[in-house]
Scaffold this motif. Structure first.
Motif, short mmCIF file in Angstrom:
data_model
loop_
_atom_site.label_atom_id
_atom_site.label_comp_id
_atom_site.label_asym_id
_atom_site.label_seq_id
_atom_site.Cartn_x
_atom_site.Cartn_y
_atom_site.Cartn_z
N MET A 1 0.85 -1.20 0.00
CA MET A 1 0.00 0.00 0.00
C MET A 1 0.88 1.25 0.00
O MET A 1 1.83 1.35 0.77
CB MET A 1 -0.92 0.01 1.22
N SER A 2 0.58 2.21 -0.88
CA SER A 2 1.39 3.41 -0.99
C SER A 2 1.18 4.32 0.21
O SER A 2 0.08 4.45 0.75
CB SER A 2 1.03 4.16 -2.28
N GLU A 3 2.27 4.97 0.61
CA GLU A 3 2.20 5.93 1.71
C GLU A 3 1.84 7.30 1.16
O GLU A 3 2.42 7.76 0.17
CB GLU A 3 3.56 5.99 2.40
N ASN A 4 0.88 7.96 1.80
CA ASN A 4 0.48 9.29 1.37
C ASN A 4 1.40 10.34 2.01
O ASN A 4 1.48 10.44 3.23
CB ASN A 4 -0.97 9.58 1.75
N ILE A 5 2.09 11.10 1.16
CA ILE A 5 2.93 12.19 1.64
C ILE A 5 2.08 13.43 1.90
O ILE A 5 2.29 14.16 2.88
CB ILE A 5 4.04 12.50 0.62
N HIS A 25 -9.99 18.00 -2.72
CA HIS A 25 -9.37 16.81 -2.15
C HIS A 25 -8.19 16.45 -3.04
O HIS A 25 -8.28 16.54 -4.27
CB HIS A 25 -10.37 15.66 -2.10
N MET A 26 -7.09 16.03 -2.43
CA MET A 26 -5.86 15.80 -3.20
C MET A 26 -5.01 14.79 -2.45
O MET A 26 -4.89 14.86 -1.22
CB MET A 26 -5.12 17.13 -3.37
N THR A 27 -4.41 13.87 -3.18
CA THR A 27 -3.54 12.87 -2.56
C THR A 27 -2.26 12.75 -3.36
O THR A 27 -2.30 12.53 -4.58
CB THR A 27 -4.23 11.50 -2.50
N ILE A 28 -1.13 12.90 -2.68
CA ILE A 28 0.19 12.72 -3.30
C ILE A 28 0.87 11.57 -2.57
O ILE A 28 1.04 11.61 -1.35
CB ILE A 28 1.03 14.00 -3.21
N GLN A 29 1.24 10.56 -3.33
CA GLN A 29 1.83 9.37 -2.75
C GLN A 29 3.36 9.45 -2.75
O GLN A 29 3.96 10.16 -3.55
CB GLN A 29 1.37 8.13 -3.52
N GLY A 31 6.99 9.00 -3.55
CA GLY A 31 7.65 8.67 -4.81
C GLY A 31 7.03 9.31 -6.03
O GLY A 31 7.58 9.21 -7.14
N ASP A 32 5.90 10.00 -5.86
CA ASP A 32 5.26 10.66 -7.00
C ASP A 32 6.10 11.83 -7.52
O ASP A 32 6.77 12.53 -6.76
CB ASP A 32 3.90 11.25 -6.58
N ILE A 33 6.01 12.04 -8.82
CA ILE A 33 6.22 13.38 -9.40
C ILE A 33 4.82 13.80 -9.81
O ILE A 33 4.29 13.32 -10.82
CB ILE A 33 7.18 13.37 -10.59
N TYR A 34 4.22 14.64 -9.02
CA TYR A 34 2.80 14.99 -9.16
C TYR A 34 2.69 16.29 -9.95
O TYR A 34 3.11 17.35 -9.49
CB TYR A 34 2.18 15.14 -7.77
N GLY A 35 2.15 16.20 -11.15
CA GLY A 35 1.97 17.38 -11.98
C GLY A 35 0.65 18.06 -11.67
O GLY A 35 -0.41 17.46 -11.83
N PHE A 36 0.73 19.31 -11.23
CA PHE A 36 -0.46 20.07 -10.83
C PHE A 36 -0.78 21.04 -11.95
O PHE A 36 0.01 21.95 -12.26
CB PHE A 36 -0.16 20.79 -9.53
N ILE A 37 -1.95 20.87 -12.58
CA ILE A 37 -2.29 21.58 -13.81
C ILE A 37 -3.53 22.44 -13.60
O ILE A 37 -4.52 21.99 -13.03
CB ILE A 37 -2.55 20.60 -14.96
N GLY A 38 -3.49 23.65 -14.11
CA GLY A 38 -4.66 24.51 -14.07
C GLY A 38 -4.39 25.81 -14.80
O GLY A 38 -3.24 26.23 -14.93
N ARG A 39 -5.43 26.44 -15.27
CA ARG A 39 -5.29 27.72 -15.96
C ARG A 39 -4.96 28.81 -14.96
O ARG A 39 -5.03 28.60 -13.74
CB ARG A 39 -6.58 28.05 -16.71
N ASN A 40 -4.58 29.97 -15.46
CA ASN A 40 -4.30 31.10 -14.58
C ASN A 40 -5.49 31.38 -13.68
O ASN A 40 -6.64 31.43 -14.15
CB ASN A 40 -4.01 32.37 -15.40
N ILE A 182 13.05 11.69 -3.51
CA ILE A 182 12.26 12.83 -3.05
C ILE A 182 10.94 12.86 -3.82
O ILE A 182 10.91 12.74 -5.05
CB ILE A 182 13.02 14.16 -3.26
N THR A 183 9.84 12.99 -3.10
CA THR A 183 8.53 13.17 -3.72
C THR A 183 8.42 14.61 -4.18
O THR A 183 8.77 15.54 -3.44
CB THR A 183 7.41 12.85 -2.71
N ILE A 184 7.93 14.82 -5.39
CA ILE A 184 7.94 16.16 -5.98
C ILE A 184 6.54 16.55 -6.43
O ILE A 184 5.86 15.79 -7.13
CB ILE A 184 8.93 16.24 -7.15
#
Length: 303
Positions: A1-5, A25-29, A31-40, A182-184
Motif C-alpha cells: 500500500m502506498s504511503e500518502n505524503i 481533495h488531493m492525494t500525493i503518494q 515517490g510521486d512526481i505529481y503534476g499540478f495543472i490549471g489555468r491562470n 524525493i517526492t515532488i
C-alpha cells in the motif's frame, strides 16, 4: 500500500468574497512526481502555498507525512514558489550559506553538493544579479533542497527558460526523484515537458479539483484514434466489425465513432460508401496531455 505524503481533505481558501480554493481533495503518494495543472487563477499557487505552510487555509485539512502539520513538518518540505528569494549582491554559495545558517545547518559539503547538482559552481564569485533566469531557478531549487526535504514543491520552475535550461531542470527533477527518492509536487503550464516526468496529475479548475489521474491511466485515455462522423453509427459499426475486424471503438454524440484499431481511413471510407452510409467527417486525432487538459478545462487558453 502506498504511503500518502500529502492528503488534502475538503480544503478551502477564501479572500473576501472570492473562493481561491473550493473544497478540494488531493492525494500525493510517496515517490510521486505529481503534476499540478490549471489555468491562470485556477488556484494552483494558493494550494501550493497552503501545503508549504506559507498561508493558512480558511477551512479543511492538510495531512503531511501521515499526520497533521506540526513543528517538525517544515523541515521535511522544500519549496520554490513564485520567485526564489535571493540576495542579488551575493554569490550562489553565499546565498546558500546564509539560509543554511538560518536553518541551523552546519554541513558546508551539502551546500557544495546541491550547487553541483544544479550545475552551479560553489567557487564562482559571480553575484546573483548577474545570473541568467535559468541560473536563478537552479539556485532556487538548490536552496529548497537544504535540509534534505522529503517533499519538494516547485511552482513553474521552467517558466521563461530556453530549451537547454528546461532540459537541465528536467534532469535535476528526475535525479532527485529517482536517486534521492524525493517526492515532488510541480506545477507547470508547459505541459509537454510535464508529461515527460510526471507520474500522477491533478487538474484544478476554478478552485476545484476536477480529476486526479496516473500517467498510466492518462496514456490509456490519450490514445490515437480515427474519428468518423456518419449518418448511422449502428449500421456503420455493424459493417466495420464484420468486414474490417474492428472491435476497439467508442461511440459519441452526433453519430461519431472513434476507432482505436490500426486501420486505414481509405478502407473505412470505401466500405461505408459502398453501403450508402454518408460520411460527414473523418480524421485522425492524436491526443496528448495538452489536448486532454483543454478538454477537461473547457478552453484553449491555459497556464
Amino acid at each position: 500500500m502506498s504511503e500518502n505524503i500529502v492528503e488534502i481533505i475538503d480544503l478551502c481558501k477564501t479572500y473576501k468574497d472570492t473562493k481561491a480554493v473550493d473544497h478540494i481533495h488531493m492525494t500525493i503518494q510517496k515517490g510521486d512526481i505529481y503534476g499540478f495543472i490549471g489555468r491562470n487563477g485556477a488556484g494552483k499557487s494558493t494550494t501550493l502555498k497552503m501545503i508549504a505552510g506559507m498561508i493558512f487555509p480558511t477551512s479543511g485539512e492538510i495531512r503531511l507525512f501521515g499526520e497533521a502539520r506540526n513543528q517538525f513538518t517544515a523541515r521535511r518540505i522544500g519549496s520554490l514558489i513564485e520567485n526564489p528569494g535571493l540576495y542579488p549582491n551575493l554569490s550562489a554559495f553565499d546565498n546558500m550559506n546564509l539560509k543554511a545558517i538560518a536553518m541551523g545547518l552546519k554541513d558546508k559539503e551539502k551546500i557544495n553538493e546541491y550547487l553541483h547538482l544544479v550545475q552551479l559552481d560553489p567557487q564562482d564569485k559571480k553575484i546573483v544579479k548577474k545570473f541568467s533566469l535559468g541560473m536563478k531557478q537552479r539556485l532556487g531549487i538548490a536552496l529548497a533542497l537544504l535540509g534534505n526535504p522529503d517533499l519538494l514543491i516547485l511552482d513553474e520552475p521552467i517558466n521563461g527558460l530556453d530549451p537547454e535550461g528546461i532540459r537541465e531542470i528536467r534532469e535535476v527533477i528526475q535525479y532527485l526523484n529517482e536517486t534521492k527518492k524525493i517526492t515532488i509536487l510541480i506545477s507547470s503550464h508547459i505541459l509537454l515537458e510535464l508529461s515527460k516526468i510526471a507520474t500522477r496529475y491533478g487538474i484544478i479548475r476554478n478552485g476545484q479539483m476536477i480529476e486526479e489521474i496516473s500517467a498510466k491511466e492518462l496514456d490509456e485515455k490519450c490514445r490515437n484514434y480515427l474519428s468518423v462522423k456518419v449518418s448511422s453509427a449502428d449500421r456503420a459499426l455493424s459493417l466495420l466489425e464484420e468486414n474490417l475486424d474492428i472491435h476497439d471503438y467508442t461511440i459519441h454524440e452526433n453519430n461519431e465513432i472513434r476507432l482505436y484499431d490500426d486501420i486505414e481511413s481509405a478502407a473505412v471510407t470505401s466500405l461505408l460508401s459502398q453501403h450508402d452510409i454518408q460520411i460527414y467527417q473523418i480524421y485522425y486525432q492524436k491526443q496528448d496531455l495538452e489536448s486532454y487538459f483543454l478538454e477537461k478545462t473547457g478552453g484553449n487558453n491555459h497556464d
